[in-house]
Design a protein around this motif. Structure first.
Motif, PDB file in Angstrom:
ATOM      1  N   PRO A   1      -6.797   2.617   3.893  1.00  0.00           N
ATOM      2  CA  PRO A   1      -5.962   3.730   3.432  1.00  0.00           C
ATOM      3  C   PRO A   1      -5.771   3.744   1.909  1.00  0.00           C
ATOM      4  O   PRO A   1      -5.569   4.818   1.324  1.00  0.00           O
ATOM      5  CB  PRO A   1      -4.626   3.484   4.144  1.00  0.00           C
ATOM      6  CG  PRO A   1      -4.969   2.634   5.315  1.00  0.00           C
ATOM      7  CD  PRO A   1      -6.082   1.761   4.847  1.00  0.00           C
ATOM      8  N   VAL A   2      -5.851   2.577   1.272  1.00  0.00           N
ATOM      9  CA  VAL A   2      -5.704   2.519  -0.185  1.00  0.00           C
ATOM     10  C   VAL A   2      -6.991   2.979  -0.853  1.00  0.00           C
ATOM     11  O   VAL A   2      -6.972   3.761  -1.806  1.00  0.00           O
ATOM     12  CB  VAL A   2      -5.326   1.099  -0.634  1.00  0.00           C
ATOM     13  CG1 VAL A   2      -5.021   1.088  -2.136  1.00  0.00           C
ATOM     14  CG2 VAL A   2      -4.133   0.577   0.154  1.00  0.00           C
TER      15      VAL A   2
ATOM     16  N   ILE B   1      11.346   7.087   1.051  1.00  0.00           N
ATOM     17  CA  ILE B   1      12.155   7.893   1.974  1.00  0.00           C
ATOM     18  C   ILE B   1      11.435   9.160   2.449  1.00  0.00           C
ATOM     19  O   ILE B   1      10.900   9.214   3.539  1.00  0.00           O
ATOM     20  CB  ILE B   1      13.514   8.265   1.341  1.00  0.00           C
ATOM     21  CG1 ILE B   1      14.283   6.998   0.893  1.00  0.00           C
ATOM     22  CG2 ILE B   1      14.357   9.055   2.329  1.00  0.00           C
ATOM     23  CD1 ILE B   1      14.686   6.066   2.027  1.00  0.00           C
ATOM     24  N   TRP B   2      11.395  10.196   1.624  1.00  0.00           N
ATOM     25  CA  TRP B   2      11.143  11.502   2.213  1.00  0.00           C
ATOM     26  C   TRP B   2       9.688  11.814   2.560  1.00  0.00           C
ATOM     27  O   TRP B   2       9.426  12.606   3.473  1.00  0.00           O
ATOM     28  CB  TRP B   2      11.755  12.626   1.388  1.00  0.00           C
ATOM     29  CG  TRP B   2      11.385  12.774  -0.052  1.00  0.00           C
ATOM     30  CD1 TRP B   2      12.135  12.404  -1.125  1.00  0.00           C
ATOM     31  CD2 TRP B   2      10.207  13.408  -0.584  1.00  0.00           C
ATOM     32  NE1 TRP B   2      11.502  12.746  -2.297  1.00  0.00           N
ATOM     33  CE2 TRP B   2      10.320  13.365  -1.987  1.00  0.00           C
ATOM     34  CE3 TRP B   2       9.081  13.998  -0.024  1.00  0.00           C
ATOM     35  CZ2 TRP B   2       9.333  13.891  -2.842  1.00  0.00           C
ATOM     36  CZ3 TRP B   2       8.099  14.519  -0.859  1.00  0.00           C
ATOM     37  CH2 TRP B   2       8.240  14.460  -2.241  1.00  0.00           C
ATOM     38  N   LEU B   3       8.721  11.209   1.900  1.00  0.00           N
ATOM     39  CA  LEU B   3       7.341  11.463   2.308  1.00  0.00           C
ATOM     40  C   LEU B   3       7.076  10.950   3.727  1.00  0.00           C
ATOM     41  O   LEU B   3       6.393  11.597   4.518  1.00  0.00           O
ATOM     42  CB  LEU B   3       6.365  10.800   1.329  1.00  0.00           C
ATOM     43  CG  LEU B   3       5.859  11.664   0.167  1.00  0.00           C
ATOM     44  CD1 LEU B   3       4.994  10.831  -0.770  1.00  0.00           C
ATOM     45  CD2 LEU B   3       5.087  12.881   0.660  1.00  0.00           C
ATOM     46  N   SER B   4       7.624   9.781   4.043  1.00  0.00           N
ATOM     47  CA  SER B   4       7.417   9.251   5.388  1.00  0.00           C
ATOM     48  C   SER B   4       8.225  10.030   6.420  1.00  0.00           C
ATOM     49  O   SER B   4       7.747  10.288   7.538  1.00  0.00           O
ATOM     50  CB  SER B   4       7.769   7.761   5.445  1.00  0.00           C
ATOM     51  OG  SER B   4       9.120   7.538   5.142  1.00  0.00           O
TER      52      SER B   4
ATOM     53  N   ARG C   1       6.169   5.206  13.361  1.00  0.00           N
ATOM     54  CA  ARG C   1       6.384   4.737  11.996  1.00  0.00           C
ATOM     55  C   ARG C   1       5.172   5.106  11.148  1.00  0.00           C
ATOM     56  O   ARG C   1       4.055   4.692  11.436  1.00  0.00           O
ATOM     57  CB  ARG C   1       6.606   3.227  11.965  1.00  0.00           C
ATOM     58  CG  ARG C   1       7.918   2.778  12.595  1.00  0.00           C
ATOM     59  CD  ARG C   1       8.161   1.296  12.336  1.00  0.00           C
ATOM     60  NE  ARG C   1       9.431   0.871  12.884  1.00  0.00           N
ATOM     61  CZ  ARG C   1       9.587   0.324  14.098  1.00  0.00           C
ATOM     62  NH1 ARG C   1       8.509   0.152  14.873  1.00  0.00           N
ATOM     63  NH2 ARG C   1      10.771  -0.033  14.530  1.00  0.00           N
ATOM     64  N   ILE C   2       5.411   5.878  10.115  1.00  0.00           N
ATOM     65  CA  ILE C   2       4.341   6.276   9.206  1.00  0.00           C
ATOM     66  C   ILE C   2       4.788   5.895   7.795  1.00  0.00           C
ATOM     67  O   ILE C   2       5.789   6.403   7.288  1.00  0.00           O
ATOM     68  CB  ILE C   2       4.047   7.780   9.290  1.00  0.00           C
ATOM     69  CG1 ILE C   2       3.617   8.142  10.716  1.00  0.00           C
ATOM     70  CG2 ILE C   2       2.978   8.181   8.291  1.00  0.00           C
ATOM     71  CD1 ILE C   2       3.376   9.627  10.928  1.00  0.00           C
ATOM     72  N   SER C   3       4.050   5.005   7.185  1.00  0.00           N
ATOM     73  CA  SER C   3       4.427   4.492   5.873  1.00  0.00           C
ATOM     74  C   SER C   3       3.620   5.182   4.773  1.00  0.00           C
ATOM     75  O   SER C   3       2.439   5.484   4.955  1.00  0.00           O
ATOM     76  CB  SER C   3       4.184   2.979   5.817  1.00  0.00           C
ATOM     77  OG  SER C   3       4.646   2.438   4.599  1.00  0.00           O
ATOM     78  N   VAL C   4       4.263   5.437   3.661  1.00  0.00           N
ATOM     79  CA  VAL C   4       3.557   5.955   2.492  1.00  0.00           C
ATOM     80  C   VAL C   4       2.756   4.810   1.879  1.00  0.00           C
ATOM     81  O   VAL C   4       3.290   3.741   1.597  1.00  0.00           O
ATOM     82  CB  VAL C   4       4.531   6.518   1.445  1.00  0.00           C
ATOM     83  CG1 VAL C   4       3.762   7.013   0.218  1.00  0.00           C
ATOM     84  CG2 VAL C   4       5.366   7.641   2.053  1.00  0.00           C
TER      85      VAL C   4
ATOM     86  N   THR D   1       0.605   7.740   5.416  1.00  0.00           N
ATOM     87  CA  THR D   1       0.470   9.042   4.787  1.00  0.00           C
ATOM     88  C   THR D   1       0.272   8.787   3.299  1.00  0.00           C
ATOM     89  O   THR D   1       0.846   7.838   2.749  1.00  0.00           O
ATOM     90  CB  THR D   1       1.710   9.930   5.047  1.00  0.00           C
ATOM     91  OG1 THR D   1       1.432  11.271   4.632  1.00  0.00           O
ATOM     92  CG2 THR D   1       2.942   9.422   4.329  1.00  0.00           C
ATOM     93  N   PRO D   2      -0.562   9.569   2.618  1.00  0.00           N
ATOM     94  CA  PRO D   2      -0.906   9.241   1.238  1.00  0.00           C
ATOM     95  C   PRO D   2       0.158   9.649   0.228  1.00  0.00           C
ATOM     96  O   PRO D   2       0.987  10.524   0.481  1.00  0.00           O
ATOM     97  CB  PRO D   2      -2.195  10.034   1.004  1.00  0.00           C
ATOM     98  CG  PRO D   2      -2.062  11.213   1.913  1.00  0.00           C
ATOM     99  CD  PRO D   2      -1.361  10.694   3.141  1.00  0.00           C
TER     100      PRO D   2
END
Length: 445
Positions: free
Chosen positions: A134-135, A225-228, A322-325, A399-400
């Motif tokens: 993902p990176v 916070i908000w992107l995820s 769970r979706i991490s930025v 998520t990017p």
């Protein structure tokens, strides 16, 4: 895992940027005096970064590189964050830019599109150690790899062990749900939010004007916070072309939930305090005035000497899991480097486990090379911290960070509107539409 105040060793913090929101680590400019040198060197490759603390780990890495490649010297140069992005296009235009340099997701696209970066698919191809996918994907554009991932971040939940035990909160199973049907975060944050008289936010008589401890760090922070929250509710920040697409019903529900934590439930610090001070919530957590602190691994260096027990749990779960930025720094090659062959050898080294192991061993950040990540885990294990939760986050869902050649311009339009939205000065649906329109106009959509 258990963390205490026994740790004293100096650690390094990961520099990261999400335009207009959080976390830019400024560094002093200058060139390290002890750069590797060889009298027999036939080529000097310059490498520019913006953090002089991470430079020490790179120096160690390049000492090993020069032993294997005595004909190449690598000169690590540091330009302070405040000057970095102004100087980058100027130096590229003037032909004085370093041969290899750090970049981030918001800034690399424009230079890749104008032919100023080395095409890594052509230069290196797939002949490298495994990178965190993902990176690496953050630095693919037009089906081409332009950046070698160096250091990256995901998100986890820091929590005060005594406070959550006292409140009967299980931080490992928290879930947010805008419908309320499966939500546990609001109740947990209310039980952890306390006023000066000792009343919690879920008790009669609670005084929201005199809070001495907040439950959760809801705030204008894209990375943590908000992107995820947006992704976990099925929303998208951008589409495949880079156009902003967050003003949707899923977006309204996600942002509305976060804003309500501040304005309605009053379990998070006031936006007037957090909008212009990205470190405000972290400092509250350090003073035990915040019980749950969702953030990335760059916070570890600041919390390592906290005078209380804290621990790490997976980030708060949303409706879609769970979706991490995922955000990371990459090394890119200057297409106009004086010695392209030597520059490509340095890029190969920066994408190898041996080249990145000193980064992990220093605790600077999670290395982009998978094999080098164990060094990072072991470093923090020596500090009584189990950081595996950050690595596991990329397996659960990602998520990017903001992408595109004009992403910085878009973020500059979004941030002031979002600040007003989090402060309750603009209703969420209106704020999202206004911010989205301004951001798309800024990128020429």
């Amino acid at each position: 895992m258990r963390t205490t105040s026994r740790r004293r060793r100096t650690v390094l913090a990961l520099p990261a940027l999400l335009g207009g929101t959080v976390l830019a680590l400024a560094a002093c400019s200058g060139i390290p005096e002890d750069a590797p040198n060889s009298e027999d060197a036939e080529a000097t490759v310059t490498f520019r970064i913006w953090d002089d603390t991470v430079a020490a780990a790179y120096e160690e890495s390049f000492e090993a590189f020069t032993e294997q490649h005595p004909e190449i010297t690598v000169d690590v140069q540091v330009v302070a964050w405040e000057d970095y992005w102004d100087r980058l296009p100027e130096d590229l235009e003037a032909g004085t830019m370093a041969d290899v340099f750090w970049t981030n997701t918001a800034n690399f696209g424009a230079h890749a599109d104008t032919g100023q970066m080395i095409n890594l698919d052509e230069a290196i191809g797939g002949d490298h150690d495994a990178w965190t996918e993902p990176v690496a994907d953050l630095y693919r554009r037009d089906c081409t790899q332009w950046g070698v991932p160096q250091l990256w971040e995901s998100t986890a939940l820091y929590y005060n062990t005594d406070l959550v035990e006292e409140a009967g909160v299980d931080p490992t199973s928290l879930r947010w749900d805008p419908t309320g049907a499966a939500d546990t975060l609001v109740g947990a944050a209310q039980a952890l939010t306390v006023d000066a008289e000792g009343s919690t936010a879920d008790e009669p008589g609670f005084d929201a004007e005199d809070v001495v401890r907040f439950g959760f760090n809801a705030q204008h922070d894209a990375q943590a916070i908000w992107l995820s929250f947006l992704a976990e509710n099925g929303g998208r920040f951008q589409d495949g072309s880079g156009r902003y697409t967050f003003a949707t019903p899923p977006g309204e529900a996600a942002f509305g939930y976060v804003v309500d934590l501040i304005q309605t439930h009053q379990v998070a610090p006031a936006a007037e305090d957090t909008n212009n001070d990205p470190a405000f919530s972290r400092e509250l957590f350090l003073r035990e005035e915040l019980a749950l602190f969702q953030a990335g691994p760059s916070a570890l260096a600041h919390l390592v000497d906290a005078g209380f027990d804290w621990d790490l749990a997976p980030k708060v779960e949303g409706p879609r899991g769970r979706i991490s930025v995922v955000h990371g720094v990459a090394a890119v090659g200057n297409a106009h480097a004086a010695d392209s062959e030597a520059t490509i050898e340095v890029l190969r080294w920066l994408g190898s486990a041996q080249g990145q192991r000193p980064l992990g061993e220093s605790g600077a950040g999670i290395p982009g090379v998978v094999e080098a990540q164990e060094a990072y885990v072991q470093y923090w294990a020596g500090q009584d911290v189990d950081v595996q939760v950050f690595l596991d986050a990329v397996e659960e869902g990602t998520t990017p960070a903001p992408l595109g050649p004009r992403a910085s311009g878009g973020s500059n339009e979004i941030s002031p509107v979002f600040q007003d939205m989090f402060a309750g000065r603009i209703e969420v649906p209106q704020a999202l539409r206004q911010a989205q329109q301004a951001a798309n106009e800024a990128i020429g959509d």
